[in-house]
Design a protein around this motif. Structure first.
Motif, PDB file in Angstrom:
ATOM      1  N   GLN A  31       0.802  -1.223   0.000  1.00 25.09           N
ATOM      2  CA  GLN A  31       0.000   0.000   0.000  1.00 25.09           C
ATOM      3  C   GLN A  31       0.838   1.279   0.000  1.00 25.09           C
ATOM      4  OE1 GLN A  31      -3.383   0.016   2.722  1.00 25.09           O
ATOM      5  NE2 GLN A  31      -3.228  -2.215   2.960  1.00 25.09           N
ATOM      6  N   LEU A  32       2.024   1.233   0.627  1.00 25.46           N
ATOM      7  CA  LEU A  32       2.839   2.447   0.728  1.00 25.46           C
ATOM      8  C   LEU A  32       4.130   2.372  -0.073  1.00 25.46           C
ATOM      9  CD1 LEU A  32       2.488   3.237   4.553  1.00 25.46           C
ATOM     10  CD2 LEU A  32       1.028   3.996   2.659  1.00 25.46           C
ATOM     11  N   GLY A  33       4.429   1.203  -0.625  1.00 25.26           N
ATOM     12  CA  GLY A  33       5.644   1.067  -1.418  1.00 25.26           C
ATOM     13  C   GLY A  33       6.915   1.018  -0.607  1.00 25.26           C
ATOM     14  N   ARG A  34       6.813   0.785   0.705  1.00 23.76           N
ATOM     15  CA  ARG A  34       8.000   0.695   1.563  1.00 23.76           C
ATOM     16  C   ARG A  34       8.158  -0.735   2.073  1.00 23.76           C
ATOM     17  NH1 ARG A  34       5.763   5.360   4.495  1.00 23.76           N
ATOM     18  NH2 ARG A  34       6.446   7.296   3.488  1.00 23.76           N
ATOM     19  N   THR A  35       9.377  -1.089   2.423  1.00 22.21           N
ATOM     20  CA  THR A  35       9.659  -2.460   2.827  1.00 22.21           C
ATOM     21  C   THR A  35      10.125  -2.527   4.274  1.00 22.21           C
ATOM     22  OG1 THR A  35      10.841  -4.478   2.175  1.00 22.21           O
ATOM     23  CG2 THR A  35      12.095  -2.424   2.162  1.00 22.21           C
ATOM     24  N   ALA A  36      10.175  -3.738   4.807  1.00 23.79           N
ATOM     25  CA  ALA A  36      10.758  -3.961   6.137  1.00 23.79           C
ATOM     26  C   ALA A  36      12.280  -3.916   6.023  1.00 23.79           C
ATOM     27  CB  ALA A  36      10.302  -5.301   6.685  1.00 23.79           C
ATOM     28  N   TYR A  37      12.945  -3.632   7.130  1.00 22.04           N
ATOM     29  CA  TYR A  37      14.398  -3.501   7.126  1.00 22.04           C
ATOM     30  C   TYR A  37      14.949  -4.248   8.339  1.00 22.04           C
ATOM     31  CZ  TYR A  37      18.912  -1.261   6.193  1.00 22.04           C
ATOM     32  OH  TYR A  37      20.235  -1.026   5.890  1.00 22.04           O
ATOM     33  N   TYR A  38      15.878  -5.153   8.081  1.00 17.70           N
ATOM     34  CA  TYR A  38      16.560  -5.874   9.160  1.00 17.70           C
ATOM     35  C   TYR A  38      17.845  -5.138   9.513  1.00 17.70           C
ATOM     36  CZ  TYR A  38      19.658  -9.299  11.327  1.00 17.70           C
ATOM     37  OH  TYR A  38      20.556  -9.929  12.161  1.00 17.70           O
ATOM     38  N   ALA A  39      17.966  -4.706  10.771  1.00 15.94           N
ATOM     39  CA  ALA A  39      19.145  -3.977  11.239  1.00 15.94           C
ATOM     40  C   ALA A  39      19.836  -4.795  12.329  1.00 15.94           C
ATOM     41  CB  ALA A  39      18.744  -2.601  11.775  1.00 15.94           C
ATOM     42  N   SER A  40      21.006  -5.332  12.013  1.00 10.15           N
ATOM     43  CA  SER A  40      21.703  -6.202  12.962  1.00 10.15           C
ATOM     44  C   SER A  40      22.221  -5.448  14.180  1.00 10.15           C
ATOM     45  CB  SER A  40      22.866  -6.905  12.259  1.00 10.15           C
ATOM     46  OG  SER A  40      23.816  -5.956  11.795  1.00 10.15           O
ATOM     47  N   THR A  41      22.276  -4.112  14.106  1.00  9.22           N
ATOM     48  CA  THR A  41      22.741  -3.311  15.241  1.00  9.22           C
ATOM     49  C   THR A  41      21.626  -3.062  16.263  1.00  9.22           C
ATOM     50  OG1 THR A  41      22.265  -1.303  13.973  1.00  9.22           O
ATOM     51  CG2 THR A  41      24.520  -2.151  13.900  1.00  9.22           C
ATOM     52  N   VAL A  42      20.399  -3.406  15.896  1.00 10.70           N
ATOM     53  CA  VAL A  42      19.258  -3.264  16.809  1.00 10.70           C
ATOM     54  C   VAL A  42      19.092  -4.607  17.518  1.00 10.70           C
ATOM     55  CG1 VAL A  42      16.806  -2.753  17.004  1.00 10.70           C
ATOM     56  CG2 VAL A  42      18.183  -1.579  15.284  1.00 10.70           C
ATOM     57  N   THR A  43      19.592  -4.704  18.732  1.00  9.31           N
ATOM     58  CA  THR A  43      19.673  -5.994  19.412  1.00  9.31           C
ATOM     59  C   THR A  43      18.912  -5.982  20.738  1.00  9.31           C
ATOM     60  OG1 THR A  43      21.754  -5.358  20.469  1.00  9.31           O
ATOM     61  CG2 THR A  43      21.896  -6.525  18.363  1.00  9.31           C
ATOM     62  N   ALA A  44      18.411  -7.159  21.104  1.00 13.21           N
ATOM     63  CA  ALA A  44      17.669  -7.299  22.358  1.00 13.21           C
ATOM     64  C   ALA A  44      17.553  -8.769  22.702  1.00 13.21           C
ATOM     65  CB  ALA A  44      16.281  -6.668  22.233  1.00 13.21           C
ATOM     66  N   LEU A  45      17.172  -9.017  23.950  1.00 10.89           N
ATOM     67  CA  LEU A  45      16.906 -10.381  24.417  1.00 10.89           C
ATOM     68  C   LEU A  45      15.415 -10.632  24.329  1.00 10.89           C
ATOM     69  CD1 LEU A  45      18.409 -12.117  27.500  1.00 10.89           C
ATOM     70  CD2 LEU A  45      15.939 -12.110  27.215  1.00 10.89           C
ATOM     71  N   HIS A  46      15.033 -11.812  23.819  1.00  9.96           N
ATOM     72  CA  HIS A  46      13.618 -12.146  23.713  1.00  9.96           C
ATOM     73  C   HIS A  46      13.446 -13.651  23.716  1.00  9.96           C
ATOM     74  CE1 HIS A  46       9.798 -12.745  21.187  1.00  9.96           C
ATOM     75  NE2 HIS A  46       9.432 -12.367  22.385  1.00  9.96           N
ATOM     76  N   ASP A  47      12.700 -14.157  24.694  1.00 10.79           N
ATOM     77  CA  ASP A  47      12.324 -15.567  24.719  1.00 10.79           C
ATOM     78  C   ASP A  47      10.941 -15.690  24.104  1.00 10.79           C
ATOM     79  OD1 ASP A  47      14.592 -16.816  25.950  1.00 10.79           O
ATOM     80  OD2 ASP A  47      14.024 -15.805  27.795  1.00 10.79           O
TER      81      ASP A  47
END
Length: 351
Positions: A208-224
Protein backbone atom coordinates in the motif's frame (compact mmCIF):
# COMPACT_ATOMS: atom_id res chain seq x y z
CA UNK A 1 10.89 13.26 17.03
CA UNK A 2 8.74 12.00 19.87
CA UNK A 3 8.68 8.25 20.46
CA UNK A 4 5.74 6.25 21.77
CA UNK A 5 6.52 2.74 23.04
CA UNK A 6 3.53 0.43 22.79
CA UNK A 7 3.39 -2.72 24.89
CA UNK A 8 0.76 -5.29 25.89
CA UNK A 9 1.13 -6.96 29.26
CA UNK A 10 -0.47 -8.85 32.10
CA UNK A 11 2.75 -9.69 33.96
CA UNK A 12 4.30 -7.00 36.20
CA UNK A 13 7.66 -8.79 36.47
CA UNK A 14 8.15 -8.88 32.70
CA UNK A 15 6.88 -5.36 32.15
CA UNK A 16 9.11 -3.95 34.91
CA UNK A 17 12.12 -5.69 33.37
CA UNK A 18 11.37 -4.25 29.92
CA UNK A 19 10.83 -0.74 31.24
CA UNK A 20 14.02 -0.91 33.28
CA UNK A 21 15.92 -1.48 30.02
CA UNK A 22 14.40 1.55 28.27
CA UNK A 23 16.59 4.37 29.69
CA UNK A 24 19.84 2.91 28.37
CA UNK A 25 18.27 1.85 25.06
CA UNK A 26 18.06 5.49 23.95
CA UNK A 27 20.54 8.28 24.58
CA UNK A 28 17.91 10.95 25.26
CA UNK A 29 14.27 10.92 26.33
CA UNK A 30 12.09 14.03 25.92
CA UNK A 31 9.00 15.07 27.81
CA UNK A 32 6.86 14.10 24.80
CA UNK A 33 8.13 10.50 24.81
CA UNK A 34 5.89 7.90 26.41
CA UNK A 35 5.20 4.25 27.13
CA UNK A 36 1.59 3.19 26.60
CA UNK A 37 0.45 -0.15 27.96
CA UNK A 38 -2.58 -2.21 27.06
CA UNK A 39 -3.18 -4.13 30.30
CA UNK A 40 -4.96 -7.50 30.19
CA UNK A 41 -4.03 -8.74 33.65
CA UNK A 42 -5.71 -8.43 37.00
CA UNK A 43 -6.39 -4.91 38.23
CA UNK A 44 -4.80 -5.82 41.58
CA UNK A 45 -1.58 -6.86 39.78
CA UNK A 46 -1.07 -3.30 38.56
CA UNK A 47 0.00 -2.44 42.11
CA UNK A 48 3.13 -4.55 41.48
CA UNK A 49 4.33 -2.29 38.68
CA UNK A 50 7.49 -0.42 39.58
CA UNK A 51 6.34 2.91 41.10
CA UNK A 52 9.27 4.65 39.40
CA UNK A 53 7.62 3.98 36.05
CA UNK A 54 5.06 6.76 36.35
CA UNK A 55 5.65 10.22 34.85
CA UNK A 56 9.36 10.49 35.61
CA UNK A 57 11.80 13.36 35.18
CA UNK A 58 14.87 13.05 32.92
CA UNK A 59 16.10 9.78 31.49
CA UNK A 60 12.79 7.92 31.54
CA UNK A 61 9.70 8.16 29.34
CA UNK A 62 6.34 8.70 31.01
CA UNK A 63 4.45 5.43 31.54
CA UNK A 64 0.72 4.84 31.79
CA UNK A 65 -1.81 2.09 31.32
CA UNK A 66 -3.68 3.57 28.34
CA UNK A 67 -6.28 0.84 27.98
CA UNK A 68 -7.49 -2.33 29.64
CA UNK A 69 -8.59 -4.88 27.07
CA UNK A 70 -8.54 -8.68 26.68
CA UNK A 71 -5.36 -9.82 24.94
CA UNK A 72 -5.44 -9.57 21.16
CA UNK A 73 -2.18 -8.31 19.70
CA UNK A 74 -3.49 -6.57 16.59
CA UNK A 75 -6.49 -4.77 18.11
CA UNK A 76 -4.55 -3.87 21.27
CA UNK A 77 -1.69 -2.34 19.29
CA UNK A 78 -4.03 -0.53 16.90
CA UNK A 79 -5.83 0.97 19.89
CA UNK A 80 -2.56 2.11 21.46
CA UNK A 81 -1.41 3.62 18.16
CA UNK A 82 -4.54 5.76 18.01
CA UNK A 83 -3.84 7.02 21.54
CA UNK A 84 -0.13 7.63 20.96
CA UNK A 85 1.27 11.13 20.51
CA UNK A 86 4.71 10.19 19.19
CA UNK A 87 5.75 10.59 15.57
CA UNK A 88 7.36 7.16 15.79
CA UNK A 89 6.03 3.99 17.37
CA UNK A 90 7.95 1.18 18.98
CA UNK A 91 5.93 -2.03 19.08
CA UNK A 92 7.59 -4.22 21.68
CA UNK A 93 6.71 -7.37 23.63
CA UNK A 94 6.80 -7.19 27.40
CA UNK A 95 9.21 -10.17 27.46
CA UNK A 96 11.87 -8.21 25.54
CA UNK A 97 14.94 -6.70 27.23
CA UNK A 98 16.43 -3.93 25.11
CA UNK A 99 20.19 -3.65 24.72
CA UNK A 100 21.86 -0.27 25.40
CA UNK A 101 21.64 2.04 22.41
CA UNK A 102 19.41 -0.24 20.35
CA UNK A 103 16.64 2.35 19.95
CA UNK A 104 19.16 4.97 18.82
CA UNK A 105 20.26 2.49 16.16
CA UNK A 106 16.68 1.73 15.09
CA UNK A 107 15.78 5.42 14.79
CA UNK A 108 18.95 6.09 12.80
CA UNK A 109 18.02 3.35 10.32
CA UNK A 110 14.50 4.73 9.92
CA UNK A 111 15.95 8.20 9.38
CA UNK A 112 18.59 7.08 6.88
CA UNK A 113 16.26 4.83 4.88
CA UNK A 114 13.04 6.66 3.99
CA UNK A 115 12.02 3.64 1.90
CA UNK A 116 11.95 1.51 5.06
CA UNK A 117 8.46 1.16 6.53
CA UNK A 118 9.45 -0.80 9.61
CA UNK A 119 12.76 -1.64 11.31
CA UNK A 120 13.39 -4.95 13.07
CA UNK A 121 16.53 -6.29 14.69
CA UNK A 122 18.61 -9.21 15.90
CA UNK A 123 17.03 -10.98 18.88
CA UNK A 124 18.61 -13.65 21.06
CA UNK A 125 17.20 -16.03 23.70
CA UNK A 126 18.18 -16.06 27.36
CA UNK A 127 20.29 -19.15 26.53
CA UNK A 128 22.31 -17.01 24.12
CA UNK A 129 20.90 -18.64 20.99
CA UNK A 130 19.47 -16.98 17.90
CA UNK A 131 15.86 -15.90 18.29
CA UNK A 132 15.21 -13.73 15.24
CA UNK A 133 17.17 -12.31 12.32
CA UNK A 134 14.42 -11.41 9.86
CA UNK A 135 11.62 -13.45 8.26
CA UNK A 136 11.49 -15.25 4.91
CA UNK A 137 8.92 -17.49 3.23
CA UNK A 138 9.27 -21.17 2.39
CA UNK A 139 8.09 -22.89 -0.79
CA UNK A 140 4.51 -22.89 0.49
CA UNK A 141 4.79 -19.19 1.44
CA UNK A 142 4.76 -19.91 5.18
CA UNK A 143 6.97 -17.49 7.16
CA UNK A 144 10.04 -18.74 9.00
CA UNK A 145 12.89 -17.16 10.94
CA UNK A 146 15.97 -16.63 8.79
CA UNK A 147 19.02 -18.75 9.67
CA UNK A 148 16.71 -21.20 11.40
CA UNK A 149 16.97 -20.67 15.17
CA UNK A 150 16.55 -24.45 15.61
CA UNK A 151 20.18 -24.75 14.49
CA UNK A 152 20.88 -23.66 18.06
CA UNK A 153 24.56 -23.60 19.04
CA UNK A 154 25.66 -23.54 15.39
CA UNK A 155 24.48 -19.93 15.21
CA UNK A 156 27.04 -17.49 16.65
CA UNK A 157 26.11 -13.83 17.05
CA UNK A 158 29.46 -12.92 15.53
CA UNK A 159 28.50 -14.77 12.35
CA UNK A 160 28.99 -12.48 9.33
CA UNK A 161 25.63 -13.62 7.96
CA UNK A 162 23.73 -12.27 10.97
CA UNK A 163 25.60 -8.97 10.82
CA UNK A 164 24.43 -8.18 7.29
CA UNK A 165 21.65 -5.55 7.37
CA UNK A 166 19.23 -4.53 4.64
CA UNK A 167 15.69 -4.61 3.25
CA UNK A 168 13.96 -7.92 3.96
CA UNK A 169 10.47 -9.36 3.33
CA UNK A 170 9.39 -9.16 6.98
CA UNK A 171 10.45 -8.71 10.61
CA UNK A 172 8.89 -9.71 13.91
CA UNK A 173 6.41 -7.62 15.87
CA UNK A 174 8.26 -8.47 19.08
CA UNK A 175 10.49 -5.46 18.36
CA UNK A 176 9.37 -3.18 15.55
CA UNK A 177 9.93 0.56 14.97
CA UNK A 178 7.80 2.45 12.43
CA UNK A 179 6.18 5.80 11.75
CA UNK A 180 2.87 6.42 13.49
CA UNK A 181 1.34 7.83 10.30
CA UNK A 182 2.15 4.60 8.47
CA UNK A 183 0.52 2.37 11.10
CA UNK A 184 -2.57 4.59 11.22
CA UNK A 185 -2.80 4.39 7.42
CA UNK A 186 -2.11 0.63 7.32
CA UNK A 187 -3.16 -0.85 10.68
CA UNK A 188 -2.49 -4.39 11.83
CA UNK A 189 -5.03 -6.87 10.51
CA UNK A 190 -7.32 -7.82 13.38
CA UNK A 191 -8.42 -11.09 11.77
CA UNK A 192 -5.33 -12.86 13.15
CA UNK A 193 -5.80 -14.58 16.49
CA UNK A 194 -2.39 -15.78 17.70
CA UNK A 195 0.37 -14.80 15.24
CA UNK A 196 1.10 -13.60 11.72
CA UNK A 197 -0.22 -10.06 11.99
CA UNK A 198 3.33 -8.68 12.08
CA UNK A 199 4.28 -10.45 8.84
CA UNK A 200 1.03 -9.36 7.20
CA UNK A 201 1.73 -5.77 8.29
CA UNK A 202 5.13 -5.80 6.57
CA UNK A 203 3.50 -7.06 3.37
CA UNK A 204 0.60 -4.59 3.61
CA UNK A 205 2.96 -1.64 4.15
CA UNK A 206 4.91 -2.63 1.06
CA UNK A 207 1.84 -3.14 -1.10
CA UNK A 208 0.00 0.00 0.00
CA UNK A 209 2.84 2.45 0.73
CA UNK A 210 5.64 1.07 -1.42
CA UNK A 211 8.00 0.70 1.56
CA UNK A 212 9.66 -2.46 2.83
CA UNK A 213 10.76 -3.96 6.14
CA UNK A 214 14.40 -3.50 7.13
CA UNK A 215 16.56 -5.87 9.16
CA UNK A 216 19.15 -3.98 11.24
CA UNK A 217 21.70 -6.20 12.96
CA UNK A 218 22.74 -3.31 15.24
CA UNK A 219 19.26 -3.26 16.81
CA UNK A 220 19.67 -5.99 19.41
CA UNK A 221 17.67 -7.30 22.36
CA UNK A 222 16.91 -10.38 24.42
CA UNK A 223 13.62 -12.15 23.71
CA UNK A 224 12.32 -15.57 24.72
CA UNK A 225 9.63 -16.28 22.13
CA UNK A 226 6.11 -16.99 23.42
CA UNK A 227 7.11 -16.54 27.06
CA UNK A 228 3.97 -14.45 27.55
CA UNK A 229 1.25 -16.09 25.48
CA UNK A 230 2.54 -19.66 25.70
CA UNK A 231 2.35 -22.22 22.92
CA UNK A 232 -0.79 -21.53 20.93
CA UNK A 233 -2.33 -23.16 17.88
CA UNK A 234 -0.87 -21.09 15.03
CA UNK A 235 -1.82 -23.19 11.99
CA UNK A 236 -4.81 -21.12 10.82
CA UNK A 237 -2.92 -17.84 11.19
CA UNK A 238 0.09 -19.19 9.30
CA UNK A 239 -2.19 -20.34 6.50
CA UNK A 240 -3.67 -16.84 6.35
CA UNK A 241 -0.17 -15.35 6.06
CA UNK A 242 0.68 -17.78 3.26
CA UNK A 243 -2.53 -16.77 1.44
CA UNK A 244 -1.35 -13.13 1.55
CA UNK A 245 2.32 -13.76 0.77
CA UNK A 246 1.84 -16.09 -2.20
CA UNK A 247 -0.01 -13.69 -4.53
CA UNK A 248 2.11 -10.72 -3.42
CA UNK A 249 5.39 -12.49 -4.16
CA UNK A 250 4.00 -13.48 -7.55
CA UNK A 251 2.93 -9.92 -8.40
CA UNK A 252 5.88 -8.01 -6.92
CA UNK A 253 9.13 -8.87 -8.76
CA UNK A 254 11.20 -6.67 -6.45
CA UNK A 255 9.86 -8.42 -3.35
CA UNK A 256 10.44 -11.81 -4.98
CA UNK A 257 14.01 -10.83 -5.86
CA UNK A 258 14.56 -9.69 -2.27
CA UNK A 259 13.23 -13.02 -1.03
CA UNK A 260 15.54 -14.96 -3.38
CA UNK A 261 18.53 -12.82 -2.37
CA UNK A 262 18.12 -13.61 1.33
CA UNK A 263 17.29 -17.26 0.62
CA UNK A 264 20.48 -17.64 -1.41
CA UNK A 265 22.51 -16.08 1.41
CA UNK A 266 20.85 -18.32 3.96
CA UNK A 267 21.39 -21.44 1.84
CA UNK A 268 25.07 -20.60 1.41
CA UNK A 269 25.42 -19.92 5.13
CA UNK A 270 23.73 -23.19 6.12
CA UNK A 271 25.88 -25.08 3.61
CA UNK A 272 29.02 -23.61 5.16
CA UNK A 273 27.85 -24.66 8.61
CA UNK A 274 27.10 -28.16 7.34
CA UNK A 275 30.57 -28.44 5.76
CA UNK A 276 32.15 -27.23 8.98
CA UNK A 277 30.23 -29.87 10.92
CA UNK A 278 31.27 -32.61 8.47
CA UNK A 279 34.89 -31.51 8.69
CA UNK A 280 34.69 -31.31 12.48
CA UNK A 281 33.15 -34.78 12.59
CA UNK A 282 35.84 -36.17 10.26
CA UNK A 283 38.55 -34.54 12.38
CA UNK A 284 37.02 -35.99 15.53
CA UNK A 285 36.83 -39.43 13.92
CA UNK A 286 40.51 -39.21 12.91
CA UNK A 287 41.46 -38.20 16.43
CA UNK A 288 39.38 -41.08 17.82
CA UNK A 289 41.02 -43.54 15.43
CA UNK A 290 44.46 -42.29 16.51
CA UNK A 291 43.46 -42.68 20.15
CA UNK A 292 42.21 -46.21 19.52
CA UNK A 293 45.49 -47.08 17.77
CA UNK A 294 47.48 -45.63 20.67
CA UNK A 295 45.43 -47.65 23.17
CA UNK A 296 45.91 -50.82 21.15
CA UNK A 297 49.67 -50.26 21.08
CA UNK A 298 49.67 -49.63 24.81
CA UNK A 299 47.66 -52.80 25.42
CA UNK A 300 50.12 -54.80 23.33
CA UNK A 301 53.01 -53.31 25.31
CA UNK A 302 51.28 -54.00 28.64
CA UNK A 303 50.56 -57.58 27.57
CA UNK A 304 54.20 -58.08 26.60
CA UNK A 305 55.35 -56.70 29.98
CA UNK A 306 52.85 -58.97 31.77
CA UNK A 307 54.10 -62.05 29.93
CA UNK A 308 57.69 -61.06 30.70
CA UNK A 309 56.87 -60.74 34.42
CA UNK A 310 55.11 -64.12 34.40
CA UNK A 311 58.15 -65.69 32.74
CA UNK A 312 60.48 -64.01 35.25
CA UNK A 313 58.35 -65.23 38.15
CA UNK A 314 58.38 -68.79 36.79
CA UNK A 315 62.15 -68.63 36.36
CA UNK A 316 62.54 -67.54 40.00
CA UNK A 317 60.22 -70.33 41.14
CA UNK A 318 62.29 -72.90 39.26
CA UNK A 319 65.48 -71.50 40.77
CA UNK A 320 64.00 -71.79 44.27
CA UNK A 321 62.86 -75.35 43.65
CA UNK A 322 66.29 -76.22 42.40
CA UNK A 323 67.89 -74.63 45.48
CA UNK A 324 65.61 -76.55 47.85
CA UNK A 325 66.42 -79.82 46.07
CA UNK A 326 70.19 -79.25 46.12
CA UNK A 327 72.69 -81.21 48.30
CA UNK A 328 74.02 -77.96 49.81
CA UNK A 329 70.55 -76.95 51.03
CA UNK A 330 70.08 -80.32 52.75
CA UNK A 331 73.43 -80.50 54.53
CA UNK A 332 73.21 -76.95 55.83
CA UNK A 333 69.76 -77.46 57.36
CA UNK A 334 71.13 -78.14 60.95
CA UNK A 335 73.13 -74.93 60.77
CA UNK A 336 70.05 -72.93 59.76
CA UNK A 337 68.04 -74.43 62.64
CA UNK A 338 70.86 -73.63 65.08
CA UNK A 339 70.98 -70.06 63.78
CA UNK A 340 67.22 -69.55 64.34
CA UNK A 341 67.53 -70.98 67.91
CA UNK A 342 70.39 -68.61 68.71
CA UNK A 343 68.41 -65.62 67.49
CA UNK A 344 65.48 -66.57 69.76
CA UNK A 345 67.78 -66.96 72.80
CA UNK A 346 69.45 -63.63 72.09
CA UNK A 347 66.06 -61.92 71.76
CA UNK A 348 64.93 -63.33 75.15
CA UNK A 349 68.16 -62.29 76.82
CA UNK A 350 67.77 -58.72 75.55
CA UNK A 351 64.16 -58.59 76.77
Amino acid sequence: MALSCLVISRTPALLNRLLASLPAARSHWDAADEVLCSWNGAIAAEADLDPRLGPCPGGRPAFRVAQREPYHFASNMNGLARRARGDRLLLVNDDVVLDPGCLDQAEAVLEEHPDAAVVGGLLRTSQGLLGHAGLLFDANHYPFNRCRPELGPLVAFTSPELLVSGPIPAVTGALMLLRRADLLAVPLRETFQHCGEDVALCLDLRRQLGRTAYYASTVTALHDEKSTRGHTADAADLQAVAAIAGPQLASDPTLLALQHQWQAREAAWITERAVEQVQATASAERALAALRHDLQQRQIHWQQERLALIAQREDLRQQLLATWASHSWRITRPLRLLGRLCRRLLHRAQA
